[in-house]
Design a protein around this motif. Sequence first.
Motif, PDB file in Angstrom:
ATOM      1  N   THR A   8     -10.885   9.965  29.529  1.00 48.10           N
ATOM      2  CA  THR A   8      -9.841   9.279  28.770  1.00 48.10           C
ATOM      3  C   THR A   8     -10.396   8.976  27.384  1.00 48.10           C
ATOM      4  O   THR A   8     -11.441   8.325  27.265  1.00 48.10           O
ATOM      5  N   CYS A   9      -9.721   9.427  26.335  1.00 54.44           N
ATOM      6  CA  CYS A   9     -10.252   9.335  24.978  1.00 54.44           C
ATOM      7  C   CYS A   9      -9.335   8.513  24.084  1.00 54.44           C
ATOM      8  O   CYS A   9      -8.106   8.643  24.153  1.00 54.44           O
ATOM      9  N   VAL A  10      -9.942   7.700  23.234  1.00 51.10           N
ATOM     10  CA  VAL A  10      -9.210   6.908  22.243  1.00 51.10           C
ATOM     11  C   VAL A  10      -9.968   6.988  20.923  1.00 51.10           C
ATOM     12  O   VAL A  10     -11.175   6.746  20.888  1.00 51.10           O
ATOM     13  N   ARG A  11      -9.240   7.343  19.873  1.00 52.07           N
ATOM     14  CA  ARG A  11      -9.847   7.418  18.542  1.00 52.07           C
ATOM     15  C   ARG A  11      -9.008   6.599  17.573  1.00 52.07           C
ATOM     16  O   ARG A  11      -7.788   6.718  17.543  1.00 52.07           O
ATOM     17  N   GLN A  12      -9.674   5.765  16.786  1.00 53.76           N
ATOM     18  CA  GLN A  12      -8.992   4.965  15.768  1.00 53.76           C
ATOM     19  C   GLN A  12      -9.582   5.278  14.402  1.00 53.76           C
ATOM     20  O   GLN A  12     -10.784   5.181  14.196  1.00 53.76           O
ATOM     21  N   ARG A  13      -8.729   5.644  13.474  1.00 55.12           N
ATOM     22  CA  ARG A  13      -9.138   5.900  12.095  1.00 55.12           C
ATOM     23  C   ARG A  13      -8.670   4.741  11.224  1.00 55.12           C
ATOM     24  O   ARG A  13      -7.586   4.201  11.419  1.00 55.12           O
ATOM     25  N   ALA A  14      -9.488   4.397  10.247  1.00 57.91           N
ATOM     26  CA  ALA A  14      -9.127   3.362   9.279  1.00 57.91           C
ATOM     27  C   ALA A  14      -9.904   3.645   8.001  1.00 57.91           C
ATOM     28  O   ALA A  14     -11.102   3.360   7.926  1.00 57.91           O
ATOM     29  N   GLY A  15      -9.238   4.243   7.004  1.00 58.87           N
ATOM     30  CA  GLY A  15      -9.964   4.631   5.802  1.00 58.87           C
ATOM     31  C   GLY A  15     -11.087   5.588   6.155  1.00 58.87           C
ATOM     32  O   GLY A  15     -10.888   6.555   6.903  1.00 58.87           O
ATOM     33  N   ARG A  59     -10.608  -5.890  15.298  1.00 63.09           N
ATOM     34  CA  ARG A  59      -9.360  -5.788  14.535  1.00 63.09           C
ATOM     35  C   ARG A  59      -9.603  -5.991  13.038  1.00 63.09           C
ATOM     36  O   ARG A  59      -9.034  -5.284  12.211  1.00 63.09           O
ATOM     37  N   LEU A  60     -10.441  -6.963  12.692  1.00 61.87           N
ATOM     38  CA  LEU A  60     -10.712  -7.195  11.279  1.00 61.87           C
ATOM     39  C   LEU A  60     -11.532  -6.058  10.681  1.00 61.87           C
ATOM     40  O   LEU A  60     -11.320  -5.661   9.531  1.00 61.87           O
ATOM     41  N   GLU A  61     -12.473  -5.525  11.446  1.00 57.18           N
ATOM     42  CA  GLU A  61     -13.275  -4.393  10.965  1.00 57.18           C
ATOM     43  C   GLU A  61     -12.374  -3.246  10.520  1.00 57.18           C
ATOM     44  O   GLU A  61     -12.584  -2.647   9.450  1.00 57.18           O
ATOM     45  N   LEU A  62     -11.356  -2.934  11.309  1.00 59.96           N
ATOM     46  CA  LEU A  62     -10.445  -1.849  10.964  1.00 59.96           C
ATOM     47  C   LEU A  62      -9.662  -2.147   9.693  1.00 59.96           C
ATOM     48  O   LEU A  62      -9.468  -1.276   8.844  1.00 59.96           O
ATOM     49  N   TRP A 104       0.489 -11.767 -11.736  1.00 62.44           N
ATOM     50  CA  TRP A 104      -0.345 -10.901 -12.570  1.00 62.44           C
ATOM     51  C   TRP A 104      -0.035  -9.438 -12.310  1.00 62.44           C
ATOM     52  O   TRP A 104      -0.056  -8.618 -13.226  1.00 62.44           O
ATOM     53  N   LYS A 105       0.276  -9.127 -11.044  1.00 63.77           N
ATOM     54  CA  LYS A 105       0.611  -7.746 -10.668  1.00 63.77           C
ATOM     55  C   LYS A 105       2.091  -7.427 -10.895  1.00 63.77           C
ATOM     56  O   LYS A 105       2.540  -6.329 -10.572  1.00 63.77           O
ATOM     57  N   LYS A 106       2.832  -8.397 -11.409  1.00 64.38           N
ATOM     58  CA  LYS A 106       4.259  -8.229 -11.711  1.00 64.38           C
ATOM     59  C   LYS A 106       5.048  -7.782 -10.484  1.00 64.38           C
ATOM     60  O   LYS A 106       5.944  -6.924 -10.573  1.00 64.38           O
ATOM     61  N   GLY A 107       4.717  -8.365  -9.349  1.00 62.30           N
ATOM     62  CA  GLY A 107       5.454  -8.095  -8.126  1.00 62.30           C
ATOM     63  C   GLY A 107       5.009  -6.871  -7.363  1.00 62.30           C
ATOM     64  O   GLY A 107       5.521  -6.609  -6.258  1.00 62.30           O
ATOM     65  N   ALA A 108       4.089  -6.090  -7.895  1.00 61.38           N
ATOM     66  CA  ALA A 108       3.611  -4.899  -7.183  1.00 61.38           C
ATOM     67  C   ALA A 108       2.794  -5.320  -5.965  1.00 61.38           C
ATOM     68  O   ALA A 108       1.999  -6.258  -6.042  1.00 61.38           O
ATOM     69  N   PRO A 109       2.974  -4.664  -4.828  1.00 64.44           N
ATOM     70  CA  PRO A 109       2.234  -5.055  -3.623  1.00 64.44           C
ATOM     71  C   PRO A 109       0.741  -4.766  -3.764  1.00 64.44           C
ATOM     72  O   PRO A 109       0.346  -3.828  -4.461  1.00 64.44           O
ATOM     73  N   PHE A 110      -0.070  -5.567  -3.096  1.00 64.49           N
ATOM     74  CA  PHE A 110      -1.516  -5.335  -3.066  1.00 64.49           C
ATOM     75  C   PHE A 110      -2.065  -5.858  -1.751  1.00 64.49           C
ATOM     76  O   PHE A 110      -1.464  -6.709  -1.100  1.00 64.49           O
ATOM     77  N   ASP A 111      -3.205  -5.325  -1.365  1.00 62.33           N
ATOM     78  CA  ASP A 111      -3.825  -5.680  -0.091  1.00 62.33           C
ATOM     79  C   ASP A 111      -4.817  -6.816  -0.277  1.00 62.33           C
ATOM     80  O   ASP A 111      -5.500  -6.894  -1.299  1.00 62.33           O
ATOM     81  N   TYR A 112      -4.922  -7.664   0.739  1.00 61.36           N
ATOM     82  CA  TYR A 112      -5.925  -8.725   0.708  1.00 61.36           C
ATOM     83  C   TYR A 112      -6.223  -9.211   2.116  1.00 61.36           C
ATOM     84  O   TYR A 112      -5.409  -9.062   3.036  1.00 61.36           O
ATOM     85  N   SER A 192       1.016  -5.692   3.782  1.00 61.22           N
ATOM     86  CA  SER A 192       0.840  -4.346   3.225  1.00 61.22           C
ATOM     87  C   SER A 192      -0.384  -3.666   3.817  1.00 61.22           C
ATOM     88  O   SER A 192      -0.390  -2.449   4.041  1.00 61.22           O
ATOM     89  N   LEU A 193      -1.426  -4.449   4.093  1.00 59.17           N
ATOM     90  CA  LEU A 193      -2.645  -3.889   4.674  1.00 59.17           C
ATOM     91  C   LEU A 193      -2.420  -3.509   6.128  1.00 59.17           C
ATOM     92  O   LEU A 193      -2.843  -2.432   6.570  1.00 59.17           O
ATOM     93  N   ILE A 194      -1.751  -4.369   6.879  1.00 60.58           N
ATOM     94  CA  ILE A 194      -1.473  -4.087   8.289  1.00 60.58           C
ATOM     95  C   ILE A 194      -0.695  -2.785   8.425  1.00 60.58           C
ATOM     96  O   ILE A 194      -0.948  -1.970   9.315  1.00 60.58           O
ATOM     97  N   GLY A 195       0.256  -2.579   7.522  1.00 61.46           N
ATOM     98  CA  GLY A 195       1.108  -1.401   7.596  1.00 61.46           C
ATOM     99  C   GLY A 195       0.387  -0.094   7.337  1.00 61.46           C
ATOM    100  O   GLY A 195       0.914   0.979   7.649  1.00 61.46           O
ATOM    101  N   LYS A 196      -0.814  -0.152   6.773  1.00 63.24           N
ATOM    102  CA  LYS A 196      -1.562   1.061   6.452  1.00 63.24           C
ATOM    103  C   LYS A 196      -2.458   1.529   7.599  1.00 63.24           C
ATOM    104  O   LYS A 196      -3.062   2.601   7.512  1.00 63.24           O
ATOM    105  N   LEU A 197      -2.569   0.733   8.660  1.00 63.38           N
ATOM    106  CA  LEU A 197      -3.427   1.123   9.780  1.00 63.38           C
ATOM    107  C   LEU A 197      -2.689   2.098  10.677  1.00 63.38           C
ATOM    108  O   LEU A 197      -1.660   1.761  11.263  1.00 63.38           O
ATOM    109  N   PRO A 198      -3.180   3.335  10.819  1.00 65.18           N
ATOM    110  CA  PRO A 198      -2.497   4.305  11.684  1.00 65.18           C
ATOM    111  C   PRO A 198      -2.661   3.935  13.150  1.00 65.18           C
ATOM    112  O   PRO A 198      -3.620   3.253  13.524  1.00 65.18           O
ATOM    113  N   PRO A 199      -1.739   4.378  13.994  1.00 68.51           N
ATOM    114  CA  PRO A 199      -1.873   4.095  15.424  1.00 68.51           C
ATOM    115  C   PRO A 199      -3.067   4.849  16.003  1.00 68.51           C
ATOM    116  O   PRO A 199      -3.476   5.886  15.473  1.00 68.51           O
ATOM    117  N   PRO A 200      -3.645   4.355  17.091  1.00 69.96           N
ATOM    118  CA  PRO A 200      -4.772   5.061  17.717  1.00 69.96           C
ATOM    119  C   PRO A 200      -4.326   6.382  18.324  1.00 69.96           C
ATOM    120  O   PRO A 200      -3.184   6.521  18.769  1.00 69.96           O
TER     121      PRO A 200
END
Length: 244
Positions: A8-15, A59-62, A104-112, A192-200
Amino acid sequence: MNGDLIWTCVRQRAGPLVKECRAIRPRLSSNDTPYERTEKNKILRPPRDSSVCRTRVDRLELRLALFGFEGSTYTLTFDLEHEPGRFQDVRRAWRSFLYRLKKWKKGAPFDYVYLIEGRHGDHRYHIHLVLRDSDFSPAEVRWLWKLGGVDDEPLLLHPRDSFRRTAKYFNKEATDGITIPISARTWVCSRSLIGKLPPPEKWMDSSGEIPIPKDARCHGTYSTENEFGKYRYAWHIGSVGKHF
């Protein structure tokens, strides 16, 4: 154990980070002896540092890995004039600062990712923050933080460093109900950051080998097996400019 068993294999990519585990898992039974249950759990419950996504550190590492090689970690401190007396005051200061970042970002989304701490060291409240360098420079963060000092360092300090180091650090301090309320989350990341994590990725395989690219920046492995099953885990951070 038969050689034709399926893993049984599970792979998670994050950046640039890839975490993968492969296992032939035993089944627990009410008829298991204490020995059998202990041995089976060595496969079913591997050490905390050898799993794709099981703990808060995992979870935070990813999420930190999604910053890739352009993340910076900031420590925001308060001067005597603005030193908060309560956790609620620190959170209010954070919300005000976050508003200035958004303006400062004039409403543009950013990750934190941010974390409020106040128990170790000199026991003064401070805020840890991770931002993307292409969103904010250290000079901009210093300009926008009006309440004290700012220290900054790269999220990855050297070629052998990992995102897990910061993930462990951000999870080291538990809520105590006094300095940090029990109801408070120890760390928070932007939507915005959560949404960038692909599913395993999940699949079955006849091989238990986990490939690690030769040009990986750094990597680690763990494996264990006994008469009831096998477990293998590996992670690697790809080279700069290459996400696997």
